[in-house]
Design a protein around this motif. Sequence first.
Motif, PDB file in Angstrom:
ATOM      1  N   ALA A   1     102.101  57.030  23.169  1.00  0.00           N
ATOM      2  CA  ALA A   1     102.225  57.583  24.530  1.00  0.00           C
ATOM      3  C   ALA A   1     101.347  58.821  24.677  1.00  0.00           C
ATOM      4  O   ALA A   1     100.630  58.986  25.675  1.00  0.00           O
TER       5      ALA A   1
ATOM      6  N   ARG B   1      98.043  59.198  27.254  1.00  0.00           N
ATOM      7  CA  ARG B   1      98.007  60.262  28.267  1.00  0.00           C
ATOM      8  C   ARG B   1      96.812  61.185  28.029  1.00  0.00           C
ATOM      9  O   ARG B   1      96.172  61.644  28.972  1.00  0.00           O
ATOM     10  N   ARG B   2      96.497  61.430  26.768  1.00  0.00           N
ATOM     11  CA  ARG B   2      95.343  62.288  26.448  1.00  0.00           C
ATOM     12  C   ARG B   2      94.042  61.641  26.921  1.00  0.00           C
ATOM     13  O   ARG B   2      93.183  62.294  27.493  1.00  0.00           O
TER      14      ARG B   2
ATOM     15  N   LEU C   1      93.679  59.502  29.327  1.00  0.00           N
ATOM     16  CA  LEU C   1      93.655  59.515  30.796  1.00  0.00           C
ATOM     17  C   LEU C   1      93.277  60.899  31.347  1.00  0.00           C
ATOM     18  O   LEU C   1      92.615  61.016  32.370  1.00  0.00           O
ATOM     19  N   ARG C   2      93.721  61.951  30.643  1.00  0.00           N
ATOM     20  CA  ARG C   2      93.550  63.316  31.173  1.00  0.00           C
ATOM     21  C   ARG C   2      92.200  63.939  30.864  1.00  0.00           C
ATOM     22  O   ARG C   2      91.793  64.878  31.527  1.00  0.00           O
TER      23      ARG C   2
ATOM     24  N   GLY D   1     104.336  54.257  35.956  1.00  0.00           N
ATOM     25  CA  GLY D   1     103.605  54.732  34.776  1.00  0.00           C
ATOM     26  C   GLY D   1     102.216  55.229  35.160  1.00  0.00           C
ATOM     27  O   GLY D   1     101.736  54.977  36.264  1.00  0.00           O
ATOM     28  N   PRO D   2     101.549  55.929  34.235  1.00  0.00           N
ATOM     29  CA  PRO D   2     100.265  56.548  34.564  1.00  0.00           C
ATOM     30  C   PRO D   2      99.046  55.629  34.441  1.00  0.00           C
ATOM     31  O   PRO D   2      97.942  56.012  34.824  1.00  0.00           O
ATOM     32  N   VAL D   3      99.235  54.416  33.895  1.00  0.00           N
ATOM     33  CA  VAL D   3      98.066  53.568  33.591  1.00  0.00           C
ATOM     34  C   VAL D   3      97.734  52.662  34.784  1.00  0.00           C
ATOM     35  O   VAL D   3      98.577  51.864  35.207  1.00  0.00           O
TER      36      VAL D   3
ATOM     37  N   ARG E   1     108.215  57.464  27.724  1.00  0.00           N
ATOM     38  CA  ARG E   1     107.339  58.490  27.127  1.00  0.00           C
ATOM     39  C   ARG E   1     105.995  58.559  27.861  1.00  0.00           C
ATOM     40  O   ARG E   1     105.396  59.630  27.974  1.00  0.00           O
ATOM     41  N   LEU E   2     105.506  57.417  28.339  1.00  0.00           N
ATOM     42  CA  LEU E   2     104.233  57.414  29.079  1.00  0.00           C
ATOM     43  C   LEU E   2     104.356  58.228  30.373  1.00  0.00           C
ATOM     44  O   LEU E   2     103.390  58.817  30.848  1.00  0.00           O
ATOM     45  N   ARG E   3     105.573  58.232  30.944  1.00  0.00           N
ATOM     46  CA  ARG E   3     105.786  59.012  32.169  1.00  0.00           C
ATOM     47  C   ARG E   3     106.034  60.483  31.848  1.00  0.00           C
ATOM     48  O   ARG E   3     106.371  61.266  32.722  1.00  0.00           O
ATOM     49  N   GLY E   4     105.903  60.823  30.550  1.00  0.00           N
ATOM     50  CA  GLY E   4     106.050  62.236  30.172  1.00  0.00           C
ATOM     51  C   GLY E   4     107.427  62.584  29.666  1.00  0.00           C
ATOM     52  O   GLY E   4     107.741  63.746  29.431  1.00  0.00           O
TER      53      GLY E   4
END
Length: 741
Positions: A299, A303-304, A306-307, A482-484, A731-734
């Motif tokens: 996760a 996220r890393r 993506l950011r 989710g962020p993806v 976890r992907l959602r933080g």
Amino acid sequence: MSNMAVLEGVLERITYANEENGYTVARVDTGRGAGDLLTVVGALLGAQVGESLRMEGRWGSHSQYGKQFTVENYTTVLPATIQGIRRYLGSGLIKGIGPVMADRITTHFGVDTLDVIEQEPKRLVEVPGLGPKRTKMIAAAWEEQKAIKEVMVFLQGVGVSTSIAVRIYKKYEDASISVVKNQPYRLAADVWGIGFLTADKIAQAVGIPHDSPERVKAGLQYALSQSSDQGHCYLPEERLIADGVKLLQVDTGLVIECLAELAADPEGVVREKVPSPEGGEPITAVYLVPFHRAELSLAGQVRRLLRTEEDRMPAFQDVDWGKALAWLATRTGASLAPEQEQAVRLALSRKVAVLTGGPGCGKSFTVRSIVELARAKKAKVALAAPTGRAAKRLSELTGAEASTVHRLLELKPGGDAAYDRDRPLDADLVVVDEASMLDLLLANKLVKAVAPGAHLLLVGDVDQLPSVGAGEVLSDLLAEGGPVPAVRLTRIFRQAQQSGVVTNAHRINAGQPPLTEGLSDFFLFVEDETEDAGKLAVDVAARRIPAKFGLNARRDVQVLAPMHRGPAGAGHLNGLLQQAITPGRPDLPEKRFGGRVFRVGDKVTQIRNNYDKGENGVFNGTVGIVTGLDVDEQKLTVRTDEDEEIGYDFDELDELAHAYAMTIHRSQGSEYPAVVIPVTTSAWMMLQRNLLYTAVTRAKKLVVLVGSRKAIGQAVRTVSAGRRCTALDFRLRGGSGEDFS
């Protein structure tokens, strides 16, 4: 017990051996002449063909096989006659000596042969054709055999099978007996093929108390590892405690205490609050350490990626898409549908993206388009898939080299990857096909190796069965909120609509029964009886399809069964298919191992991850053909789907299973010209929509269902029960465990 009898004889052949409980049916020569062989049954663990045995047991008779001797226990007596010694040495017991060499050695040394090997092995060079190198090897093999025998005799007393005894010896060598006596639960963690139940049986035999904390902790870790084999990354604490009490038959209080001790041990387990998979109140999840680490890490890495501000393909941030897509259409000879276009833009402009969709919806063409555009801008592209077959297909599709994920990461013995966060892949775009097969541990290794600023595209069909290993990574990445970013292709292209395979796959996925009349590539043979359905599936695969469609039974046709057990299960069908496709012949060498026989030409599959074989390990699900079998060297050679030659010592054959038929779960990521699927009511509990859908989507050209309409109806109607226990989407959602404290 006055009716115990003693029987002495040479073990001529083993006709059946159950590796799990050691029950063996064998034929022995009692030396009465006239070539008379006698049947003996019972626990003959560790006995080798050619050995002289002194067996204690009882006489009885069998309605079908006549007079037989049931063995209670036995000891090995070294053979005393030249003929016995020749048989003993030629049986494949000692590496480097086959029947021909055994003949030469016994001709030279006569009845002193075994004394020479034991006390003066250097003298073996006197035998024509035996050089110093081979002599040394024989002496070493004899010593090892003696040591293994000693361990065997000890382990036999605690009920362990031959193949496992050999593995224990290979792992601990001279320390074997000491480990087994003093730390039997270590075996479950260290030795493949020994689970908690076997270790527990051994522990009982060596006197470890039933309520020992060591036993309870090992049992809890076993329950968690069993659940990971079922796909779960963790178990809710209450369920684990209940499972532990049931498995161990001890008090709940003791289980709770031992679980607390495990949670306090950095290498034990991790307890953490996560959302309930069913919704409602948060639950306490209990993880084995590697799965917790992998979930957090995966996760965090996604996220890393993506950011990050970096971009290794900056050209696509301000590209003129109209121009780019027009250029692409001239290259590929077709223009993209709107949802495909969206996927192309996403993959090239966002750092992590998912492309999903069923067969015939143009996933492959979309991937090809993404790769074409990336390469036009001089981007470095790495293409991978979880299996050799899927990687080959990806390579044919894009015209670029593709490899398995394991090869891409260059996994080393022990499972560490050459590429990781400290040494990322030198690629601007990483594309992974058949991503529904990625389990948590492999996905974590893969994402760790993607360089900051590089783009990662995961492509797969989320409606298929999830990975064999723990987790449902693709599904978690696609979870709402989710962020993806993701695109789901839904439109079936016109040419694909003509395919019965594609049409029926989509019907099944939508909960409608497949059409089985009037199609040229999708058939149903109705057979309600399970046993008859199994036999018919074999006939269709081995004879009818090759005759009608000109396909090769071994290479092009795959039988996919819902289950392993039963008359229409993969295990039983493998035996029948082997008889039909690779029958035994006098001139064809073969090796019997446990209940299986291996022959040159056999289609086989690896059934565990082995990081020490081949260039980058050989993995669960790898398929190949047996190309060599050397009785003297006790080696079998397999050529895998990736065209790699892998050698197996005879005592490693429990890593291989036949693959003429396999379970649908094991077929993920593979594609075959023709697929035969027995669907019977005996597999009732397994019949689910995503199972049948996965099986049908494995076929490129032809599907034949064999079985009952009732069973097919059950499969189409049943949506799989419950999600796997995973907290990756959270976890992907933080989310983290602290959120609930």
